[in-house]
Design a protein around this motif. Structure first.
Motif, PDB file in Angstrom:
ATOM      1  N   PHE A  53       0.834  -1.198   0.000  1.00 37.64           N
ATOM      2  CA  PHE A  53       0.000   0.000   0.000  1.00 37.64           C
ATOM      3  C   PHE A  53       0.869   1.248   0.000  1.00 37.64           C
ATOM      4  N   ALA A  54       1.895   1.264   0.854  1.00 37.64           N
ATOM      5  CA  ALA A  54       2.772   2.435   0.940  1.00 37.64           C
ATOM      6  C   ALA A  54       3.509   2.670  -0.375  1.00 37.64           C
ATOM      7  N   CYS A  55       3.950   1.597  -1.036  1.00 41.59           N
ATOM      8  CA  CYS A  55       4.651   1.746  -2.313  1.00 41.59           C
ATOM      9  C   CYS A  55       3.713   2.262  -3.397  1.00 41.59           C
ATOM     10  N   VAL A  56       2.477   1.743  -3.423  1.00 40.57           N
ATOM     11  CA  VAL A  56       1.492   2.219  -4.396  1.00 40.57           C
ATOM     12  C   VAL A  56       1.210   3.698  -4.169  1.00 40.57           C
ATOM     13  N   MET A  57       1.082   4.078  -2.901  1.00 38.45           N
ATOM     14  CA  MET A  57       0.812   5.469  -2.568  1.00 38.45           C
ATOM     15  C   MET A  57       1.987   6.368  -2.959  1.00 38.45           C
ATOM     16  N   GLY A  58       3.188   5.821  -2.947  1.00 40.56           N
ATOM     17  CA  GLY A  58       4.358   6.616  -3.282  1.00 40.56           C
ATOM     18  C   GLY A  58       4.372   7.113  -4.712  1.00 40.56           C
ATOM     19  N   VAL A  59       3.680   6.410  -5.624  1.00 39.07           N
ATOM     20  CA  VAL A  59       3.706   6.814  -7.036  1.00 39.07           C
ATOM     21  C   VAL A  59       3.003   8.150  -7.255  1.00 39.07           C
ATOM     22  N   PRO A  60       1.708   8.298  -6.875  1.00 39.95           N
ATOM     23  CA  PRO A  60       1.093   9.624  -7.057  1.00 39.95           C
ATOM     24  C   PRO A  60       1.742  10.700  -6.205  1.00 39.95           C
ATOM     25  N   LEU A  61       2.234  10.329  -5.006  1.00 45.62           N
ATOM     26  CA  LEU A  61       2.929  11.306  -4.174  1.00 45.62           C
ATOM     27  C   LEU A  61       4.143  11.874  -4.893  1.00 45.62           C
ATOM     28  N   LEU A 363      -1.644  15.404   3.609  1.00 42.55           N
ATOM     29  CA  LEU A 363      -3.028  15.781   3.337  1.00 42.55           C
ATOM     30  C   LEU A 363      -3.124  17.246   2.904  1.00 42.55           C
ATOM     31  N   LEU A 364      -2.413  18.118   3.594  1.00 41.81           N
ATOM     32  CA  LEU A 364      -2.430  19.538   3.236  1.00 41.81           C
ATOM     33  C   LEU A 364      -1.800  19.775   1.868  1.00 41.81           C
ATOM     34  N   ALA A 365      -0.679  19.112   1.605  1.00 46.35           N
ATOM     35  CA  ALA A 365      -0.008  19.275   0.318  1.00 46.35           C
ATOM     36  C   ALA A 365      -0.868  18.744  -0.825  1.00 46.35           C
ATOM     37  N   ALA A 366      -1.522  17.605  -0.597  1.00 49.68           N
ATOM     38  CA  ALA A 366      -2.373  17.038  -1.638  1.00 49.68           C
ATOM     39  C   ALA A 366      -3.575  17.941  -1.911  1.00 49.68           C
ATOM     40  N   ALA A 367      -4.133  18.530  -0.851  1.00 51.16           N
ATOM     41  CA  ALA A 367      -5.239  19.477  -1.049  1.00 51.16           C
ATOM     42  C   ALA A 367      -4.768  20.670  -1.872  1.00 51.16           C
ATOM     43  N   ALA A 368      -3.546  21.135  -1.594  1.00 52.74           N
ATOM     44  CA  ALA A 368      -2.987  22.240  -2.386  1.00 52.74           C
ATOM     45  C   ALA A 368      -2.766  21.815  -3.825  1.00 52.74           C
ATOM     46  N   ALA A 383      -5.694  11.377  -5.849  1.00 48.04           N
ATOM     47  CA  ALA A 383      -5.419   9.999  -5.448  1.00 48.04           C
ATOM     48  C   ALA A 383      -4.684   9.957  -4.113  1.00 48.04           C
ATOM     49  N   THR A 384      -3.772  10.899  -3.903  1.00 46.27           N
ATOM     50  CA  THR A 384      -3.049  10.970  -2.637  1.00 46.27           C
ATOM     51  C   THR A 384      -4.002  11.258  -1.483  1.00 46.27           C
ATOM     52  N   ILE A 385      -4.949  12.166  -1.697  1.00 42.61           N
ATOM     53  CA  ILE A 385      -5.931  12.474  -0.652  1.00 42.61           C
ATOM     54  C   ILE A 385      -6.731  11.223  -0.291  1.00 42.61           C
ATOM     55  N   VAL A 386      -7.204  10.514  -1.300  1.00 39.22           N
ATOM     56  CA  VAL A 386      -8.029   9.330  -1.067  1.00 39.22           C
ATOM     57  C   VAL A 386      -7.231   8.246  -0.337  1.00 39.22           C
ATOM     58  N   LEU A 387      -6.027   7.963  -0.807  1.00 42.23           N
ATOM     59  CA  LEU A 387      -5.222   6.907  -0.201  1.00 42.23           C
ATOM     60  C   LEU A 387      -4.819   7.256   1.225  1.00 42.23           C
ATOM     61  N   THR A 388      -4.466   8.516   1.455  1.00 43.68           N
ATOM     62  CA  THR A 388      -4.095   8.931   2.806  1.00 43.68           C
ATOM     63  C   THR A 388      -5.293   8.852   3.747  1.00 43.68           C
ATOM     64  N   ALA A 389      -6.459   9.273   3.250  1.00 48.19           N
ATOM     65  CA  ALA A 389      -7.666   9.264   4.079  1.00 48.19           C
ATOM     66  C   ALA A 389      -8.033   7.851   4.526  1.00 48.19           C
ATOM     67  N   LEU A 390      -7.669   6.849   3.730  1.00 44.14           N
ATOM     68  CA  LEU A 390      -8.001   5.469   4.084  1.00 44.14           C
ATOM     69  C   LEU A 390      -7.316   5.010   5.369  1.00 44.14           C
TER      70      LEU A 390
END
Length: 424
Positions: A53-61, A363-368, A383-390
Motif C-alpha cells: 500500500f505504501a509503495c502504491v501510494m508513493g507513485v502519485p505522491l 493531506l495539506l499538500a495534496a489538497a494544495a 489519489a493521494t488524498i483518497v489513499l491517505t484518508a483510508l
C-alpha cells in the motif's frame, strides 16, 4: 555611497545524477533498517500489505510533488505550495509541521545506525546514542561544507545504500519460506493500517527534495527523470527487504527489529555480517540524515524569511550555504537525541511523532495540489488524498502531536513579530 554587494543566493548545482542520489537517499532512508521488522512485529506477515500500500501510494505522491516543485521552485517547498493554495498563514503552519517532522526525524535516523554499530561492537544503549550523535554531527558538517562536497557524498552514499540492500536480499533468499506466511494476519487487519502510518516515515522524502527544486540546473528536464528512476529503485528495494524479513522470520522483538538487516546478512556471512551490517547502517543513516538536513534547512530559511522562525535561521553564507537552517535542524535533532537518551526512548517511540506529522503534511499538500495543478498531476493529488484518508483513522490517537506543533508555531510567530516591533 551605493552598496554594490549582492546578497548571497542558493546555487543551481544539481544535475540528474545528483538528483537521483538525493531522492534515493531521502526516500530509501534509514527507515528500511528498522521498520521492516517493526511493522512485521505489529501486523505479522500481513505487514507485506502495508508495504505494498505504501509503495502504491508513493507513485502519485512522487509525481504530485515533482509537478508542484517544477511549477513553484522555492526553498519553502511544501509550505510554499500550501501557501499559494490557501494563503500564507496556512502555508506557514504547514511549513512548521514539516520542519518539525524533518528535524525530529533526524533524531530517529542516526539512532538506527547507532543500533547496528552498537550491536557489532557489543555496546549498550549509551553506545548507540553516542554513535547516533557522531552520525548527526558528520551530516551537519557535510552540509556546512557546501554543495560541492555534499553532492559528491550523496552520489556515493546512494549507490552504497542500493548495493547493500540488494546484497542483504540475495543473502537472505536461500532461507526464505512461504510457510512463514501462515498465520497471515495474527493481529488482525487493523494492524495493517497501523503499519501504513508507521511507514509514512519510511516514504517521507519526496517532499524533502522539493525544497531543492530551485537548485536543479534544469528542473523541467531532470526532476521528472529523477522521480521516475527513484520510484523504480525504492519500490523494488523496499518490497524486497520487507519480504526478506517476513519470509525468513527475522522479527518479533525490539532487539531483532533494530538490527534486522544485519541478521539477514548474518545467516550467509557468519561472523563477518555484524561489521558489514554496521557499515551499511552508517552509510544509509548518514546519507538519509544529510539529504534531509539539506532539504529541511532550506525550508527553515524560507520560514525565517517570512517571520515564522527567528531571523538567524535565514542566514546564508556568501558561498550559498544556508548555515542558519542547517544549524537549526542540527540543534533540534541533537536535542531530541539527548532527550531520548535520558528517557530511554527507542525508535519505536520516537518515530510516532514524525510519522504523524507527515500524514498531516501530505493531506495539506495534496489538497494544495488538487487546487493548483491540472491534468494528470491533479489526478495524482486527488489519489493521494483518497489513499491517505483510508489510513488516517488509525492515527487518530496521535492527533495531539500536530495540534501541539501548530500551537508552538503560532507562539513562535508572535515572539518573532514582537521582537521585530521592539527593534523598531
Amino acid at each position: 555611497m551605493v552598496n554594490t554587494k549582492q546578497p548571497a543566493r542558493l546555487v543551481r548545482h544539481i544535475g540528474l545524477g545528483h538528483g537521483v542520489a538525493l531522492y534515493v537517499s531521502a526516500v530509501l532512508g534509514a527507515g528500511v533498517l528498522v521498520l521492516p521488522g517493526q511493522v512485521a512485529s505489529m501486523a505479522g506477515p500481513a505487514s507485506l500489505l502495508s508495504w505494498v500500500f505504501a509503495c502504491v501510494m508513493g507513485v502519485p505522491l512522487a509525481w504530485m510533488f515533482a509537478a508542484l516543485a517544477r511549477r513553484h521552485p522555492d526553498a519553502g517547498g511544501v509550505a510554499t505550495y500550501v501557501g499559494r493554495a490557501f494563503g500564507p498563514a496556512v502555508g506557514g503552519l504547514t511549513g512548521w509541521l514539516y520542519f518539525a517532522a524533518g528535524s525530529v526525524g533526524q533524531t530517529v535516523v542516526p539512532l538506527t545506525g547507532g543500533y547496528y554499530v552498537a550491536d557489532a561492537l557489543g555496546l549498550g544503549p549509551g553506545g548507540a546514542f553516542a554513535v547516533a550523535g557522531a552520525i548527526l554531527a558528520a551530516a551537519v558538517a557535510a552540509n556546512l561544507a557546501g554543495a560541492r562536497v555534499s553532492s559528491r557524498a550523496q552520489v556515493v552514499l546512494a549507490t552504497g545504500v542500493a548495493t547493500a540492500l540488494v546484497v542483504a536480499i540475495l543473502a537472505a533468499a536461500p532461507r526464505m519460506s512461504v510457510d512463514r506466511l501462515t498465520p497471515f494476519a495474527p493481529h488482525g487487519f487493523a494492524a495493517v493500517g497501523a503499519g501504513v502510518i508507521v511507514l509514512f516515515f519510511a516514504f517521507a522524502g519526496w517532499e524533502a527534495v522539493g525544497h531543492l527544486a530551485g537548485e536543479f540546473r534544469d528542473p523541467d528536464r531532470d526532476l521528472p527523470r529523477a522521480v521516475a528512476a527513484t520510484v523504480a529503485i525504492v519500490t523494488v528495494l523496499h518490497l524486497g527487504v520487507a519480504a526478506a524479513v517476513v519470509l525468513t522470520g527475522t522479527y518479533g522483538s525490539e532487539r531483532v527489529d533494530h538490527v534486522a538487516i544485519g541478521l539477514l546478512l548474518r545467516g550467509a556471512l557468519g561472523g563477518a555480517a555484524a561489521p558489514v551490517a554496521a557499515v551499511v547502517a552508517v552509510v544509509i543513516s548518514l546519507g538519509t540524515t544529510s539529504a534531509f538536513i539539506a532539504g529541511v534547512s532550506r525550508l527553515g530559511l524560507s520560514l525565517a524569511e517570512q517571520g515564522w522562525l527567528p531571523r538567524p535561521v535565514a542566514r546564508i553564507h556568501r558561498t550559498g550555504v544556508p548555515v542558519g537552517g542547517i544549524v537549526a535542524v542540527g540543534l533540534v535533532a541533537a536535542g531530541g537525541l539527548a532527550l531520548a537518551a535520558a528517557l530511554g526512548w527507542g525508535t519505536e517511540t520516537l518515530v510516532v511523532t514524525p510519522s504523524t506529522l507527515v500524514v498531516a503534511v501530505y493531506l495539506l499538500a495534496a489538497a494544495a495540489g488538487a487546487r493548483l495543478l491540472r491534468g494528470a498531476p491533479r489526478f495524482c493529488a486527488v489519489a493521494t488524498i483518497v489513499l491517505t484518508a483510508l489510513v488516517v483513522p488509525t492515527a487518530a490517537e496521535n492527533v495531539l502531536i500536530p495540534v501541539v506543533v501548530v500551537v508552538l508555531a503560532v507562539a513562535c510567530r508572535w515572539v518573532v513579530a514582537r521582537a521585530a516591533t521592539d527593534r523598531v
